[in-house]
Design an enzyme around this catalytic site. Sequence first.
Site, PDB file in Angstrom:
ATOM      1  N   PHE A   1      -0.991   7.870  92.888  1.00  0.00           N
ATOM      2  CA  PHE A   1      -1.299   7.317  94.214  1.00  0.00           C
ATOM      3  C   PHE A   1      -0.493   6.043  94.379  1.00  0.00           C
ATOM      4  O   PHE A   1       0.060   5.521  93.413  1.00  0.00           O
ATOM      5  CB  PHE A   1      -2.797   7.037  94.348  1.00  0.00           C
ATOM      6  CG  PHE A   1      -3.278   5.903  93.490  1.00  0.00           C
ATOM      7  CD1 PHE A   1      -3.447   4.636  94.037  1.00  0.00           C
ATOM      8  CD2 PHE A   1      -3.532   6.086  92.139  1.00  0.00           C
ATOM      9  CE1 PHE A   1      -3.883   3.573  93.247  1.00  0.00           C
ATOM     10  CE2 PHE A   1      -3.961   5.029  91.340  1.00  0.00           C
ATOM     11  CZ  PHE A   1      -4.143   3.772  91.897  1.00  0.00           C
TER      12      PHE A   1
ATOM     13  N   SER B   1      -8.316  -2.765  91.010  1.00  0.00           N
ATOM     14  CA  SER B   1      -8.118  -1.695  90.043  1.00  0.00           C
ATOM     15  C   SER B   1      -8.495  -0.337  90.620  1.00  0.00           C
ATOM     16  O   SER B   1      -9.359  -0.228  91.486  1.00  0.00           O
ATOM     17  CB  SER B   1      -8.941  -1.970  88.779  1.00  0.00           C
ATOM     18  OG  SER B   1     -10.229  -1.393  88.896  1.00  0.00           O
ATOM     19  N   LYS B   2      -7.822   0.669  90.114  1.00  0.00           N
ATOM     20  CA  LYS B   2      -8.039   2.024  90.589  1.00  0.00           C
ATOM     21  C   LYS B   2      -9.489   2.462  90.385  1.00  0.00           C
ATOM     22  O   LYS B   2     -10.073   3.133  91.218  1.00  0.00           O
ATOM     23  CB  LYS B   2      -7.103   2.965  89.826  1.00  0.00           C
ATOM     24  CG  LYS B   2      -7.195   4.406  90.280  1.00  0.00           C
ATOM     25  CD  LYS B   2      -6.353   5.301  89.388  1.00  0.00           C
ATOM     26  CE  LYS B   2      -6.306   6.716  89.949  1.00  0.00           C
ATOM     27  NZ  LYS B   2      -5.462   7.608  89.152  1.00  0.00           N
ATOM     28  N   ARG B   3     -10.056   2.063  89.276  1.00  0.00           N
ATOM     29  CA  ARG B   3     -11.417   2.472  88.938  1.00  0.00           C
ATOM     30  C   ARG B   3     -12.449   1.947  89.923  1.00  0.00           C
ATOM     31  O   ARG B   3     -13.264   2.689  90.434  1.00  0.00           O
ATOM     32  CB  ARG B   3     -11.785   1.956  87.544  1.00  0.00           C
ATOM     33  CG  ARG B   3     -11.222   2.741  86.416  1.00  0.00           C
ATOM     34  CD  ARG B   3     -11.919   2.339  85.118  1.00  0.00           C
ATOM     35  NE  ARG B   3     -13.241   2.928  85.028  1.00  0.00           N
ATOM     36  CZ  ARG B   3     -13.486   4.091  84.424  1.00  0.00           C
ATOM     37  NH1 ARG B   3     -12.492   4.762  83.877  1.00  0.00           N
ATOM     38  NH2 ARG B   3     -14.692   4.582  84.358  1.00  0.00           N
ATOM     39  N   ARG B   4     -12.412   0.638  90.126  1.00  0.00           N
ATOM     40  CA  ARG B   4     -13.474  -0.002  90.907  1.00  0.00           C
ATOM     41  C   ARG B   4     -13.209  -0.049  92.405  1.00  0.00           C
ATOM     42  O   ARG B   4     -14.133  -0.079  93.204  1.00  0.00           O
ATOM     43  CB  ARG B   4     -13.669  -1.455  90.438  1.00  0.00           C
ATOM     44  CG  ARG B   4     -14.302  -1.636  89.097  1.00  0.00           C
ATOM     45  CD  ARG B   4     -14.536  -3.122  88.883  1.00  0.00           C
ATOM     46  NE  ARG B   4     -13.324  -3.889  89.160  1.00  0.00           N
ATOM     47  CZ  ARG B   4     -12.566  -4.412  88.209  1.00  0.00           C
ATOM     48  NH1 ARG B   4     -12.890  -4.279  86.961  1.00  0.00           N
ATOM     49  NH2 ARG B   4     -11.480  -5.083  88.521  1.00  0.00           N
TER      50      ARG B   4
END
Length: 468
Positions: free
Chosen positions: A16, A238-241
């Site tokens: 992405f 961040s991609k996670r959060r």
Amino acid sequence: MSSGPRFRFAPSPTGFFHVGGARTALYNWALAKRLGGTFVLRIEDTDEARNRPEWTEGIIDALSWIGIEHDDPTFEGPYYQSHYAQAHLAAAHRLFEDGAAYYCDLTSEQIQERAKASGANGYDGYSRDRGLGPAPGRVLRFRVPAGATTVHDLVRGDVVFEHTTIEDFVLLRGNGTPMFLLANVVDDIEMGITNVVRAEEHLPNTPKQQLLWNALGHEPPVWGHVPLLVNEQRKKLSKRRDKVAVEQYRSEGYLPEAMVNYLMTLGWSPPGDQEIVPWSTIEAAFRLEDVNHSPAFFDIKKLSAFNGEYIRMLSTDGFIEACQPFLHSPDVPWPADRFDPAKFAALAPVVQSRAIVLSEVPGVIDFVFLADPHVDRDAWEKTISAPGAEAVLVETTAAYRDLRRWDADALKETLEAVGEKHGLKKGKAQAPIRVAVTGRTVGPPLFEALEVLGREEVVRRLTMVLQA
RNA sequence: GCCCCCAUCGUCUAGUGGCCUAGGACACCACCCUUUCAAGGUGGCGGCACGGGUUCGAAUCCCGUUGGGGGUGCCA
């Protein structure tokens, strides 16, 4: 190779495109355009990315969405590090020959033990003068000279790093492959890069790169380290959060112009007192020297406000055009064959004036194209049990059946007359009709919607609800 | 641990020693408009982290403190 400054933008493909990357790309793009230079796209070359060409395609596609066009003459690339793999090795070899680098056979465990024993930080230069040659398992380390390095940064000014705080870093791994830092510098040299604009997280590595540029016999590029984009916890996005994918904003119906404009107000502000400005203004005014030094919070609420403004700036036709992907997506709530472009066009102006993101549009006008919109039970009970509501519903239905002129004005007059008879204010009077016809208590202006739906359908829905 | 960066309303910012009683935008609140919901209009709430200097004068310059972030791998 064209003359003029060459700006390097080097995203790492991860499936992405990060909004932070988008802003950095925009900075590079604006500068390349304004200074008559070139925007060089160099994709980081990772094992994973090599097996997924669609990731690279995704980056190019996202770049084009925000106006950075692949076929623009100032756009060059994309390049991969692996195109220059031979050059990486050659550079490493030359550094070794020149005595600027040396081999070391210590393992990371041994280095840690030594550091622990001596109380020093990191690698202590153990193999500097052992005269080791290349061999499997041995890493090539850069011999950091005595002194200090000053990084001239267009955003931050001069930053001085004492060499005593920089350990002899690894250039080639034990298996002979080059490290990112080396590959990075060699690529930039090979590509004739003159300007590097990137996120602030790279600032501490910059003296190492500068040392390499010099050791390889070149003047380092002009640096510009721009502040990070952070979340509400003030941590790097961040991609996670966090919601960081440009693609996601695109599919939710944010307009690229709004995204671009908003991104550019993070860490920088356009001249004058307007922050909603066209790209041409941004391109003409953007300077790294004016970029802020502190991290900025990526605020979706403000992005949304920008988006609403940009939606309202569209012409009606432009709005209809922009809505197309959302009206014909597979997720649309109505059966595809019931969609009527003419009816949508008739309602477009009232939808446009209240939309924040385009993806919400189908949900606002779905009742027009649904055979039988679902009427929420609780909402219905509450609405119809209000004093006078049932009478209004019955009488309005009768009046609408024989209405001479079927247009919003006539519909409005009729309903208001009935409502008044029963002592109801305008808003109260329209509630039962709205719920009966649209299934909801809120929605676009009622009479415009009724006009578009047509007498037959409106009377049908009103009658149906009366019978239930 | 060591290194580096940063510090103006809740958020994004304007501000480059006197124009600052610190301006704008988003958010929030109130009112107006109104056909529900929005949009639009008007107004309001709200900030220079702290302590020392320098100066006739400091949000602005210097030092320190505190706080936050980033980097520090045979990751990229």
